[in-house]
Structures are given as C-alpha cells and as structure tokens.
Write an enzyme that holds these catalytic residues in place. Structure first.
Site, short mmCIF file in Angstrom:
data_model
loop_
_atom_site.label_atom_id
_atom_site.label_comp_id
_atom_site.label_asym_id
_atom_site.label_seq_id
_atom_site.Cartn_x
_atom_site.Cartn_y
_atom_site.Cartn_z
CD GLU A 1 33.50 8.69 29.80
OE1 GLU A 1 34.54 8.11 30.14
OE2 GLU A 1 33.33 9.15 28.66
CG HIS B 1 36.08 6.64 27.05
ND1 HIS B 1 36.11 7.82 27.77
CD2 HIS B 1 36.94 6.82 26.01
CE1 HIS B 1 36.95 8.68 27.19
NE2 HIS B 1 37.47 8.09 26.12
NE ARG C 1 38.25 13.53 27.05
CZ ARG C 1 38.93 12.57 26.42
NH1 ARG C 1 38.32 11.75 25.60
NH2 ARG C 1 40.23 12.44 26.62
C1 GLV Z 1 40.71 8.97 24.99
O1 GLV Z 1 39.55 9.36 25.13
C2 GLV Z 1 41.80 9.84 24.71
O2 GLV Z 1 41.65 11.06 24.78
O3 GLV Z 1 42.89 9.32 24.43
#
Ligand code: GLV
Ligand code: GLV
Length: 336
Positions: free
Chosen positions: A268, A286, A239
């Site tokens: 983000e 991401h 994250r």
């Molecule tokens: C993506 O970042 C997830 O947590 O699945």
C-alpha cells in the site's frame, strides 16, 4: 520534564483532549521516513509513541526512543508494523485498538463480498461506459448467497462478526483458525470448524481475518488460488500480504477464481501491476475501520492506552504485558 506523547499523523477527537489533560502532546502531522522518525525521537525524546499502521516501528526506532520511551500505542488493531519481540526485550509495552472496529470492518468485508459476488462494480463500469442495453436474462449473473458456503479464515472478533452478518444472508459458514479461539455462544450451532485445505476446496466465498505474521504471509498464494472453486470469491480486509497479490492478478485474469473484494494491498498504496485492470476485482482503499464513530472510538482507546502507560499501568489493551514483567515504571503523572 513533563510526560510527552508523540503521534505521527494527527489523530481524531477525542485523542488530543484525553492526552493533553495529563501530558504534552506533539504531532508531526505527517508520516516521517524511517530515519526521520529515529532522528526525531533522539532529538526530542518522548514517553509514548502513537504511530499508525504505515509507520514501521522496528528495533532501530525503538532504540532511538530509549531510554525514555515506555510505550508504543498503535492507532490500529493490526500491529504487524511493530517489532513486538524487540519492544518486549526493551521493556516497551505495545497497545492496540481491538474490539471497537470489529463491526465497521465486518461491514466492509460484507460490502466487498456483496459487490464482488453480485458483480456490482462490473455493472457500474458497464453502465457508465454505455454498455448497458437493458435487462437481459443472462446478463452479469453472479453468485447466490443463500446456501453458499462462506469460508472464514481467522475466527477472532472480526471473523465472527462477518459470520453473524453472513448468516442473515442465508450463507453456510465454515471457519479455519489455527488458534482455536472461543466461539461466541450465538454462533456455535451455526458454524463448522474445518481444516484449511477443506475450506479452500469447498468454499464459495473465502474471507480473510488473520493478522499478518510469518505464518500468514502469502497464506493465499498460487497453489491455494488454483485449488479454489472457479466460481469462488476472495475477500480480504486483513492485511494485503496475506495474499500473494501477483498470483491473485493471474488468478483473476485467467479465471482460476471468479472475483475478489479487496480492502488491503501488499505494498500500500501501490497495487500490483495489472490489478487495477482486473474487472472482477472490487478495490477499496483500506477503509475497513473508516467510519466516524469507529475512528473516534479507536482514538479514545489509543489515548487511554497511552495515558495508562504514563501512569505506570499496563495499557488496557496491551499485546505484550510481559514487557514490564514484575516491575512497571513509575507514574509520570502528578498525583499518580
Ligand atoms: C486497520 O487496518 C487496523 O489494523 O486497525
Ligand atoms: C480483531 O479485532 C480480531 O480479533 O479479529
């Protein structure tokens, strides 16, 4: 009153097939603003909410879903967007999708690691800008992975999957994990558990695989970045807020570390000022779990979590089973 499931963004197959075989499925088809989501839940109550990682599900959203909402089934492994303590207090179980995205996310971490260590992005830019004048002995030299020390922070499923891949490249592996997770048999002889400070000091590459929490927010900030090797590479597929992004921009600009490979960002989809201009940062939008196979497997698990909850069974992947304690709610499914 038929059992109802609400998703914000449409989820890929087989999500709707599984949910619609037992319940009414409603999709907003967009990311609602926080207040819109609350209004929507009050206006047209649902039994299960399937948000994705950009929907903030806080106490206010959960209250808007009461008294009917019994489950939040997140389409992600990370669930830092959900106030789980508030959900537990309200008797709402929270499901997520671990396991099925482990390999895809580990692949993504390796892609960023390789691209950053071997300066592929810088080279791509040089080439397109007409600055490649042919092979030269010391042009764009990067980090050799063989015998380099990979420091993995967070040694859960994904961290261990990255370790397995990195061993194939001849890397040495150290890991830090405050929770002492079980380490897979196949890895035990090849990895060393170390303290965080030691990992930061010694690693040639640091890859982050911790969930975002109060404890991990800005885990990698200025002090850590300054203690890393000047030749080190930082990889983050966890994250964004695990890293202090403004400090990372200074670190890359001023050469405290050599490079970074990032898939996640603090705010983000925005990038901290200056990050996009850092030539030694490889930036992915991401994409950790973004393969056709993995997104379908996540959809299946997310749907099963929802259907389990509708049938009065704790979801098969539940992060707070204690929310239902001894008393699961009755099944809403006919014949269930
Ligand atoms: C993506 O970042 C997830 O947590 O699945
Ligand atoms: C996520 O699935 C993890 O445990 O790393």
């Amino acid at each position: 009153m038929s059992a109802t499931v609400l998703c914000t963004l449409d989820l890929p197959d087989p999500f709707s097939g599984i949910v619609e075989s037992v319940a009414r499925l409603r999709s907003l088809g967009r990311l609602p603003a926080h207040d819109e989501l609350c209004d929507e839940l009050r206006r047209d109550p649902v039994d299960v909410l399937c948000p994705q990682l950009r929907d903030r599900v806080d106490a206010e959203v959960l209250d808007a879903g009461l008294p009917r909402m019994r489950c939040v089934s997140v389409y992600a492994v990370g669930y830092d967007n959900v106030d789980v303590a508030a959900a537990t207090e309200r008797g709402i179980v929270v499901g997520n999708t671990p396991g099925v995205l482990t390999d895809a996310t580990a692949d993504c971490a390796m892609a960023l690691l390789l691209a950053a260590a071997r300066r592929i992005r810088e080279g791509d830019e040089e080439l397109r800008a007409g600055r490649f004048h042919g092979w030269e002995p010391t042009y764009l030299l990067g980090l050799e992975l063989r015998d380099a020390l990979l420091g993995i922070v967070g040694f859960g499923r994904i961290g261990q999957a990255v370790a397995r891949r990195a061993l194939g490249f001849g890397m040495r592996i150290a890991y830090f994990d405050s929770t002492a997770p079980p380490v897979d048999e196949s890895l035990r002889a090849h990895v060393t558990r170390v303290g965080f400070d030691e990992l930061v000091r010694d690693a040639d590459v640091i890859s982050l695989h911790v969930p975002l929490s109060q404890d991990t927010r800005h885990l990698v900030g200025e002090a850590v970045l300054r203690r890393m090797k000047r030749t080190a590479v930082l990889v983050n597929t966890s994250r964004g807020a695990v890293v202090d992004e403004a400090a990372l921009v200074r670190a890359l600009r001023e050469g405290w570390i050599a490079a970074a490979g990032l898939d996640v960002y603090e705010r983000e989809p925005e990038l901290s000022p200056g990050l996009a201009q850092c030539s030694t940062a490889v930036l992915a939008p991401h994409l950790g779990s973004a393969t056709v196979t993995t997104r379908a497997a996540m959809a299946e698990l997310c749907a099963h979590n929802a259907v389990d909850a509708l049938s009065g069974t704790v979801p098969r992947n539940c992060v707070n089973p204690q929310a239902w304690g001894e008393r699961a709610p009755a099944s809403l499914l006919s014949g269930g």
